[in-house]
Design a protein around this motif. Sequence first.
Motif, short mmCIF file in Angstrom:
data_model
loop_
_atom_site.label_atom_id
_atom_site.label_comp_id
_atom_site.label_asym_id
_atom_site.label_seq_id
_atom_site.Cartn_x
_atom_site.Cartn_y
_atom_site.Cartn_z
N ILE A 69 62.23 39.91 28.67
CA ILE A 69 62.14 38.31 29.24
C ILE A 69 62.44 38.22 30.80
CG2 ILE A 69 63.36 36.17 29.24
CD1 ILE A 69 64.25 36.59 26.19
N ARG A 70 62.90 39.20 31.26
CA ARG A 70 63.29 39.27 32.86
C ARG A 70 62.42 39.94 33.46
NH1 ARG A 70 69.43 40.29 34.50
NH2 ARG A 70 68.55 39.76 36.30
N CYS A 71 61.31 40.78 32.88
CA CYS A 71 60.38 41.46 33.38
C CYS A 71 59.48 40.85 34.32
CB CYS A 71 59.58 42.26 32.20
SG CYS A 71 58.32 43.19 32.96
N ASP A 72 59.12 41.33 35.52
CA ASP A 72 58.24 40.74 36.41
C ASP A 72 56.73 41.49 35.99
OD1 ASP A 72 56.48 40.19 38.50
OD2 ASP A 72 58.22 40.36 40.04
N TRP A 73 56.30 40.43 35.25
CA TRP A 73 55.15 41.27 34.79
C TRP A 73 53.78 41.54 35.77
CZ3 TRP A 73 54.85 43.66 30.23
CH2 TRP A 73 55.92 43.20 29.43
N GLU A 74 53.81 40.71 36.81
CA GLU A 74 52.84 40.74 37.87
C GLU A 74 53.06 42.10 38.50
OE1 GLU A 74 50.04 39.27 38.24
OE2 GLU A 74 50.50 37.86 36.63
N LYS A 75 54.56 42.49 38.75
CA LYS A 75 54.68 43.63 39.58
C LYS A 75 54.61 44.96 38.75
CE LYS A 75 58.84 46.14 41.29
NZ LYS A 75 60.39 45.90 41.79
N GLU A 76 54.59 44.65 37.02
CA GLU A 76 54.26 45.93 36.39
C GLU A 76 52.84 46.12 36.23
OE1 GLU A 76 56.19 47.90 34.46
OE2 GLU A 76 57.97 47.07 35.69
N ALA A 77 52.01 45.09 36.51
CA ALA A 77 50.69 45.12 36.59
C ALA A 77 50.02 45.84 37.82
CB ALA A 77 50.07 43.77 36.39
N LYS A 78 50.80 45.41 38.85
CA LYS A 78 50.35 46.26 40.24
C LYS A 78 50.59 47.73 39.89
CE LYS A 78 50.74 42.20 43.02
NZ LYS A 78 51.80 41.23 44.09
N LYS A 79 51.83 47.85 39.54
CA LYS A 79 52.16 49.30 39.55
C LYS A 79 51.23 50.29 38.67
CE LYS A 79 56.40 50.19 38.21
NZ LYS A 79 57.71 50.15 37.48
N ALA A 80 50.82 49.47 37.57
CA ALA A 80 49.91 50.21 36.48
C ALA A 80 48.55 50.28 37.34
CB ALA A 80 49.86 49.28 35.28
N SER A 81 48.04 49.26 37.92
CA SER A 81 46.89 49.36 38.81
C SER A 81 46.69 50.48 39.85
CB SER A 81 46.77 48.17 39.33
OG SER A 81 46.32 46.97 38.38
N ILE A 82 47.94 50.67 40.33
CA ILE A 82 48.08 51.64 41.35
C ILE A 82 47.97 53.03 40.94
CG2 ILE A 82 49.43 52.80 43.15
CD1 ILE A 82 50.68 49.97 43.84
N ALA A 83 48.65 53.11 39.65
CA ALA A 83 48.61 54.53 38.92
C ALA A 83 47.19 54.79 38.22
CB ALA A 83 49.60 54.49 37.85
N CYS A 84 46.69 53.76 37.82
CA CYS A 84 45.05 53.85 37.30
C CYS A 84 44.05 54.20 38.48
CB CYS A 84 44.78 52.45 36.63
SG CYS A 84 45.57 52.18 35.08
N ARG A 85 44.46 53.74 39.57
CA ARG A 85 43.35 54.01 40.59
C ARG A 85 43.70 55.58 41.16
NH1 ARG A 85 44.56 48.93 42.83
NH2 ARG A 85 46.17 49.67 44.27
#
Length: 498
Positions: A478-494
């Motif tokens: 519930i407290r997760c910052d999903w936009e932050k997690e998405a940015k981290k995943a995008s950086i990792a995927c790049r």
Amino acid sequence: MSWEKSSIKLDDQKVALLQDHHHSDADAQQVEQGAPNYEDATTSLGKRVWVESKKLWHIVGPSIISRLASYSMFVITQAFAGHLGDLELAAISIGANVIVGFDFGLMLGMASALETLCGQAYGAKKYHMLGVYMQRSWIVLFVCSILLLPLYLFATPMLKLLGQPEDVADLAGVVSLWMLPLHFSFAFQFPLQRFLQCQLKAGVVAWVSVLAFCVHIFVSWLFVSVLKCGIVGVAITQNFGWWVVVFGLFSYTVCGGCPITWAGFSMEAFAGLWEFVKLSVASGVMLCLENWYYRILILMTGNLKNAKIALDALSICMSINGWEMMIPFAFFAGAGVRVANELGAGNGKGAKFATKVAVSTSMVIGLFFWLLVIILHDKFTYIFSTSKPVIEAVSQLSIFLAFTILLNSIQPVLSGVAVGSGWQSVVAYINLGCYYLLGVPLGFLMGWHFDLGVMGIWGGMIFGGTAVQTVILAIITIRCDWEKEAKKASIACREMGR
């Protein structure tokens, strides 16, 4: 070329959909039809739930079928062993639940690292990396299977050390040796399953699993009823079905079933192995701590005074729970893939919405089975036994079975979200604390100190361990910052494929 730089002119709704990174064939059709996305405020909630539910059940439905087929192969093996005698049944049960069970939980958990990596890679359109990640998983799990060989080779002395009767331990050791091919199949089957699930090909896994189940039944009948191979024949039959799955999924993958994600064997699979090992180990520990928890419940119950009736009743409850758990485990896979796909695509809102739909759907199903157990608390025992003491004991335990089913309709889904987000190491620590530092001691205290027997043990472990763990995972989600997690995943995927 990115979607933003594309010279193709689409209307605003289609552009928004393309930026939402829905990559499967079904999603591509939805784009053309103007399907809703998570950021479109004009789209009704009902339609968004419907679209997400279709994607979720595209994974969950076949996963339920494949998991039931795999679980049933163990049940069929035990049934054939039971017709040979009590000793043979005990040996197969110990071999399957203790030796293979330990191995299965660890290898399955380690393979779940692919749900994070392959799921995010698929969402980021780094399709070729799915094949590379699967090959890395093959390497890591094969090495792990070699390291686990002593578990099978020295099964007899280990079982005797755990207090098993000598005749059971001796025969279980023989059974374990004949199950070595099954052991090595895990190293290849589990990565193949996750590789296909992450690209929304769970239907293939279901069909191959059903075929393997049919082969298993035929081979079991042939070896046991026709050829009269005895307990060795029963053990050998367990290998056939699992290797049918391996060869079936591998053939589909390399013979054109995955043209954009399988580019053949690559030396790239040997790069970055250490990081892969760390994530695999964290995933393995996370799942093992959950898998072993209920085995400890059975072991603790077996140490009670006059435990025979309690063990019979608990075994019946665990059998019911085991069948029903195939549904939450399928949601574990579905939630992990959907969240990983959306995070890999850089879509935090999509990952958050996928989490809500997965948890809500699984909870509704859990409530249905919770109510069913409450209503039929004194009826479902007749499937297994007509003994009045056992029926009464199961009826008393049914309230704990009902709440176990209800909690397990939420907890595995949240664990799947954690896997899709790459939080395995954090969840491993949570599981360790909740299950083994809180649940087991509380169960021991309730069972022995307060003399509540199996009801105290189970109640302490469920409400002290599983419930607390579920609440903690829910708070984190519930407290997760999903936009932050998405940015981290995008950086990792790049960084993939560089």
